[in-house]
Design a protein around this motif. Structure first.
Motif, PDB file in Angstrom:
ATOM      1  N   THR A 122       0.824  -1.210   0.000  1.00 21.15           N
ATOM      2  CA  THR A 122       0.000   0.000   0.000  1.00 21.15           C
ATOM      3  C   THR A 122       0.856   1.256   0.000  1.00 21.15           C
ATOM      4  N   LEU A 123       1.948   1.239   0.735  1.00 26.94           N
ATOM      5  CA  LEU A 123       2.830   2.401   0.785  1.00 26.94           C
ATOM      6  C   LEU A 123       3.485   2.660  -0.562  1.00 26.94           C
ATOM      7  N   VAL A 124       3.836   1.617  -1.279  1.00 30.69           N
ATOM      8  CA  VAL A 124       4.443   1.784  -2.608  1.00 30.69           C
ATOM      9  C   VAL A 124       3.508   2.547  -3.537  1.00 30.69           C
ATOM     10  N   PHE A 125       2.274   2.088  -3.646  1.00 30.43           N
ATOM     11  CA  PHE A 125       1.327   2.746  -4.547  1.00 30.43           C
ATOM     12  C   PHE A 125       0.889   4.104  -4.005  1.00 30.43           C
ATOM     13  N   SER A 126       0.806   4.243  -2.698  1.00 31.46           N
ATOM     14  CA  SER A 126       0.408   5.526  -2.126  1.00 31.46           C
ATOM     15  C   SER A 126       1.452   6.601  -2.407  1.00 31.46           C
ATOM     16  N   VAL A 127       2.712   6.277  -2.212  1.00 36.31           N
ATOM     17  CA  VAL A 127       3.771   7.257  -2.453  1.00 36.31           C
ATOM     18  C   VAL A 127       3.892   7.584  -3.940  1.00 36.31           C
ATOM     19  N   ALA A 128       3.851   6.559  -4.787  1.00 34.12           N
ATOM     20  CA  ALA A 128       4.015   6.786  -6.224  1.00 34.12           C
ATOM     21  C   ALA A 128       2.853   7.583  -6.807  1.00 34.12           C
ATOM     22  N   ILE A 129       1.613   7.197  -6.485  1.00 33.19           N
ATOM     23  CA  ILE A 129       0.452   7.891  -7.042  1.00 33.19           C
ATOM     24  C   ILE A 129       0.321   9.292  -6.463  1.00 33.19           C
ATOM     25  N   THR A 208       0.336   9.972   5.539  1.00 37.03           N
ATOM     26  CA  THR A 208       1.198  11.143   5.349  1.00 37.03           C
ATOM     27  C   THR A 208       1.435  11.407   3.873  1.00 37.03           C
ATOM     28  N   SER A 209       1.676  10.368   3.088  1.00 38.60           N
ATOM     29  CA  SER A 209       1.899  10.553   1.653  1.00 38.60           C
ATOM     30  C   SER A 209       0.657  11.101   0.956  1.00 38.60           C
ATOM     31  N   ILE A 210      -0.521  10.731   1.436  1.00 38.75           N
ATOM     32  CA  ILE A 210      -1.746  11.286   0.844  1.00 38.75           C
ATOM     33  C   ILE A 210      -1.879  12.765   1.177  1.00 38.75           C
ATOM     34  N   LEU A 211      -1.561  13.139   2.403  1.00 33.85           N
ATOM     35  CA  LEU A 211      -1.637  14.549   2.801  1.00 33.85           C
ATOM     36  C   LEU A 211      -0.532  15.379   2.166  1.00 33.85           C
ATOM     37  N   GLY A 268      13.930  10.986   1.947  1.00 34.34           N
ATOM     38  CA  GLY A 268      13.992  10.545   0.557  1.00 34.34           C
ATOM     39  C   GLY A 268      12.621  10.542  -0.102  1.00 34.34           C
ATOM     40  N   PHE A 269      11.598  10.107   0.624  1.00 28.78           N
ATOM     41  CA  PHE A 269      10.236  10.181   0.090  1.00 28.78           C
ATOM     42  C   PHE A 269       9.869  11.609  -0.281  1.00 28.78           C
ATOM     43  N   LYS A 270      10.168  12.523   0.632  1.00 22.93           N
ATOM     44  CA  LYS A 270       9.764  13.919   0.415  1.00 22.93           C
ATOM     45  C   LYS A 270      10.534  14.562  -0.728  1.00 22.93           C
ATOM     46  N   LEU A 271      11.812  14.354  -0.809  1.00 23.57           N
ATOM     47  CA  LEU A 271      12.621  15.057  -1.802  1.00 23.57           C
ATOM     48  C   LEU A 271      12.497  14.467  -3.197  1.00 23.57           C
ATOM     49  N   TYR A 272      12.253  13.167  -3.299  1.00 24.17           N
ATOM     50  CA  TYR A 272      12.197  12.558  -4.626  1.00 24.17           C
ATOM     51  C   TYR A 272      10.774  12.516  -5.189  1.00 24.17           C
ATOM     52  N   PHE A 273       9.826  12.042  -4.416  1.00 26.25           N
ATOM     53  CA  PHE A 273       8.467  11.884  -4.925  1.00 26.25           C
ATOM     54  C   PHE A 273       7.633  13.156  -4.798  1.00 26.25           C
ATOM     55  N   PHE A 274       7.997  14.046  -3.892  1.00 26.23           N
ATOM     56  CA  PHE A 274       7.230  15.266  -3.670  1.00 26.23           C
ATOM     57  C   PHE A 274       8.166  16.471  -3.754  1.00 26.23           C
ATOM     58  N   GLU A 275       8.887  16.536  -4.825  1.00 29.69           N
ATOM     59  CA  GLU A 275       9.868  17.612  -5.006  1.00 29.69           C
ATOM     60  C   GLU A 275       9.152  18.915  -5.336  1.00 29.69           C
ATOM     61  N   THR A 276       9.460  19.951  -4.581  1.00 31.86           N
ATOM     62  CA  THR A 276       8.871  21.265  -4.797  1.00 31.86           C
ATOM     63  C   THR A 276       9.769  22.076  -5.716  1.00 31.86           C
ATOM     64  N   PRO A 277       9.241  22.606  -6.826  1.00 34.01           N
ATOM     65  CA  PRO A 277      10.073  23.426  -7.724  1.00 34.01           C
ATOM     66  C   PRO A 277      10.599  24.656  -7.000  1.00 34.01           C
TER      67      PRO A 277
END
Length: 302
Positions: A122-129, A208-211, A268-277
């Motif tokens: 679930t975490l894999v798909f939650s973070v990626a999506i 957290t990844s959803i929020l 790593g989750f925050k910087l790679y999957f949720f990178e802010t321009p």
């Protein structure tokens, strides 16, 4: 009025009728009141009950027996958990209480792989999506942005999550086992218990990844800090009792490594999957002001 002999004969006749209707019933045989009083011997015919108990014990013993590691029954025991147990362990991972060891209060010598496996999936798909949706929301107003689903993030998230959920517990378990051989008073956990603790500690990153899809910079880092404190507390309160009797340097170094690796995963989750321009409107604003400036210079020349 009936005599005592008539009463005795009638009781015997009723017992005979009962035995004829149910021959396999258990019987209680007493030879005579005088003999029973003198010898005190009572004979019980419980042959059928003993056979049933023996069959039940054989069935229970067959359920507990497991084959080799190449058989399905061997791995079936790792998923022997019900829904209430999984929910209780998830609740314990998101609401850790001071002084409550996760292994002793929630796992209770019955570790499972069912919860950790589905939490990781679930975490894999939650973070990626969620990361893909976050990128879309951030760049939605950019005219040069064309949305393309980034399926490669699913593979990267799967490799990252499952390597962390298996290799890090393997290293922690191996280190604690080695310290047990060196220092006899050091306690430890089994490999399955270690994997179970790490798996359930990752559950907090799913909401957290959803929020994280809310594009507010400070709010994203606040959510990451809260999730890191909650999940890190589960690990600290679980593994600190196992290393606190070791040398002070070894105990604090072990906990520092465990917390650092856990923090590295969250960052790593925050910087790679949720990178802010860094800058969203500066290139476009520059392109909009440059023609105006050129027009002003052209008017000045005329």
């Amino acid at each position: 009025m009936a005599t005592p002999d008539d009463l005795t004969f009638q009781e015997f006749e009723e017992a005979a009728d009962l035995l004829s209707s149910n021959p396999g019933a258990s019987t209680l045989s007493i030879s005579s009141p005088g003999a029973a009083a003198s010898s005190g011997e009572v004979r019980l015919d419980l042959s059928d009950d003993e056979d049933k108990q023996q069959e039940s014990s054989e069935l229970l013993g067959g359920e507990k027996q497991t084959g080799g590691f190449w058989t399905f029954e061997y791995y079936q025991s790792f998923f022997n958990v019900d829904t209430m147990q999984v929910l209780d362990r998830i609740k314990g991972s998101v609401m850790p209480l001071p002084g409550r060891n996760f292994v002793k209060h929630h796992i209770r010598n019955n570790p499972d792989l069912y919860g950790p496996f589905w939490i990781c999936v679930t975490l894999v798909f939650s973070v990626a999506i969620s990361g893909d949706l976050y990128t879309f929301l951030i760049k939605m107003g950019d005219p040069e942005f064309h949305y393309r689903p980034q399926f490669n993030k699913v593979s990267i998230a799967a490799v990252t999550v499952f390597l962390y959920a298996w290799l890090v517990p393997l290293g922690v378990w191996g280190f604690l086992t080695w310290r047990q051989s060196v220092e006899r008073h050091i306690s430890g956990y089994t490999f399955l218990e270690t994997v179970c603790v790490y798996g359930y500690s990752l559950f907090i990153y799913i909401p957290t990844s959803i929020l994280w899809t809310i594009p507010v910079y400070w709010f994203e880092w606040l959510l990451m800090a809260i999730a890191l404190v909650i999940s890190g507390s589960v690990l600290v309160m679980t593994f600190w009792p196992a290393v606190r009797d070791d040398t002070r340097l070894t105990a604090f170094a072990t906990m520092a490594v465990i917390v650092s690796l856990h923090a590295l995963l969250a960052v790593g989750f925050k910087l790679y999957f949720f990178e802010t321009p860094k800058s969203t409107g500066s290139p476009h604003s520059g392109q909009q002001t440059t023609p105006a400036a050129n027009h002003t210079l052209a008017v000045g020349k005329h």
